[in-house]
Design a protein around this motif. Structure first.
Motif, PDB file in Angstrom:
ATOM      1  N   CYS A  80      -0.370 -14.290 -12.296  1.00  9.12           N
ATOM      2  CA  CYS A  80      -0.766 -13.000 -11.729  1.00  9.12           C
ATOM      3  C   CYS A  80       0.329 -11.940 -11.845  1.00  9.12           C
ATOM      4  CB  CYS A  80      -1.138 -13.152 -10.258  1.00  9.12           C
ATOM      5  SG  CYS A  80      -2.606 -14.186  -9.996  1.00  9.12           S
ATOM      6  N   ASN A  86       1.331  -6.888 -11.840  1.00 10.21           N
ATOM      7  CA  ASN A  86       0.277  -7.486 -11.036  1.00 10.21           C
ATOM      8  C   ASN A  86      -1.026  -7.291 -11.800  1.00 10.21           C
ATOM      9  OD1 ASN A  86      -1.526  -8.386  -9.101  1.00 10.21           O
ATOM     10  ND2 ASN A  86      -0.445  -7.408  -7.414  1.00 10.21           N
ATOM     11  N   VAL A  88      -4.000  -8.427 -10.929  1.00 11.84           N
ATOM     12  CA  VAL A  88      -5.183  -8.406 -10.073  1.00 11.84           C
ATOM     13  C   VAL A  88      -5.669  -6.960  -9.988  1.00 11.84           C
ATOM     14  CG1 VAL A  88      -6.090  -8.869  -7.772  1.00 11.84           C
ATOM     15  CG2 VAL A  88      -4.398 -10.408  -8.789  1.00 11.84           C
ATOM     16  N   GLY A  89      -6.910  -6.731 -10.381  1.00  6.29           N
ATOM     17  CA  GLY A  89      -7.471  -5.391 -10.524  1.00  6.29           C
ATOM     18  C   GLY A  89      -7.186  -4.421  -9.391  1.00  6.29           C
ATOM     19  N   TYR A  90      -7.586  -4.741  -8.180  1.00  5.76           N
ATOM     20  CA  TYR A  90      -7.459  -3.791  -7.075  1.00  5.76           C
ATOM     21  C   TYR A  90      -6.024  -3.663  -6.557  1.00  5.76           C
ATOM     22  CZ  TYR A  90      -7.226  -7.683  -3.786  1.00  5.76           C
ATOM     23  OH  TYR A  90      -6.840  -8.809  -3.111  1.00  5.76           O
ATOM     24  N   ALA A  91      -5.122  -4.553  -6.966  1.00  6.73           N
ATOM     25  CA  ALA A  91      -3.757  -4.552  -6.422  1.00  6.73           C
ATOM     26  C   ALA A  91      -2.709  -4.268  -7.487  1.00  6.73           C
ATOM     27  CB  ALA A  91      -3.481  -5.894  -5.750  1.00  6.73           C
ATOM     28  N   ARG A  92      -3.093  -3.607  -8.563  1.00  5.53           N
ATOM     29  CA  ARG A  92      -2.153  -3.401  -9.674  1.00  5.53           C
ATOM     30  C   ARG A  92      -0.919  -2.611  -9.282  1.00  5.53           C
ATOM     31  NH1 ARG A  92      -5.777  -3.226 -15.081  1.00  5.53           N
ATOM     32  NH2 ARG A  92      -6.441  -5.375 -14.826  1.00  5.53           N
ATOM     33  N   LYS A  94       0.708  -2.982  -6.559  1.00  7.92           N
ATOM     34  CA  LYS A  94       1.572  -3.850  -5.752  1.00  7.92           C
ATOM     35  C   LYS A  94       2.260  -4.856  -6.669  1.00  7.92           C
ATOM     36  CE  LYS A  94      -1.015  -3.186  -1.556  1.00  7.92           C
ATOM     37  NZ  LYS A  94      -1.773  -3.763  -0.471  1.00  7.92           N
ATOM     38  N   GLY A 121      -3.854 -11.110   1.151  1.00  2.37           N
ATOM     39  CA  GLY A 121      -5.006 -10.772   0.313  1.00  2.37           C
ATOM     40  C   GLY A 121      -5.431 -11.967  -0.513  1.00  2.37           C
TER      41      GLY A 121
END
Length: 162
Positions: A80, A86, A88-92, A94, A121
């Motif tokens: 990840c 990052n 992960v789509g919604y957490a790019r 972070k 999350g």
């Protein structure tokens, strides 16, 4: 704390060598044919050796921790977080880059350790925790491994993951 251990080890080395020669810590060695190096040079050599030990042992400890942290990162995090990003789509936003870590409150090993322990999350925790559905999840990494991983992340973030 590692630098203190290094200095203490160097002091112990100096004092034990004097005691092994049958000298008190305040007594000077008796002149002899074996003692061909002037005393001031001998002290300089001893101090130089002690300083070298103190300076070298800390980076070796740090290197070993970074190497272990790197292996743990490859085994548990890189899917990840390749290169500190990052995926992960919604957490790019972070990421594990220094600016993102700081803006999200992860500025030291302790805060990253807490994140690793409990997760957040979609990121799983690596310590003992209870999932949202009440299932207890056993520890995946020891506390020492999580601290090594936290140190690695901070070191890589400081170097911009290069």
């Amino acid at each position: 704390m590692g630098w203190f251990r290094s200095i203490a080890s160097a002091f112990l080395l100096l004092t034990t060598s004097r005691v092994a020669r049958g000298l008190s810590l305040t007594q000077s060695p008796q002149p002899s044919f074996r003692n061909i190096v002037p005393q001031s040079s001998s002290r300089l050599l001893s101090c130089s050796l002690a300083l070298a030990i103190a300076l070298v042992s800390q980076p070796l400890d740090t290197f070993a921790a970074a190497e272990e942290g790197g292996k743990l990162f490859e085994a548990n995090c890189v899917a990840c977080h390749p290169g500190g990003s990052n995926v992960v789509g919604y957490a790019r936003g972070k990421t594990l880059k220094a600016k993102a870590l700081s803006s999200n409150g992860y500025t030291d090993e302790g805060s990253i350790f807490n994140l690793l322990q409990g997760g957040k999350g979609i990121m799983p925790g690596f310590g003992d925790y209870t999932r949202f559905d009440g299932v207890a999840v056993p520890r995946q990494l020891s506390d020492a491994e999580m601290m090594s991983l936290a140190s690695f992340v901070l070191q890589q973030a400081a170097a911009d993951w290069k």
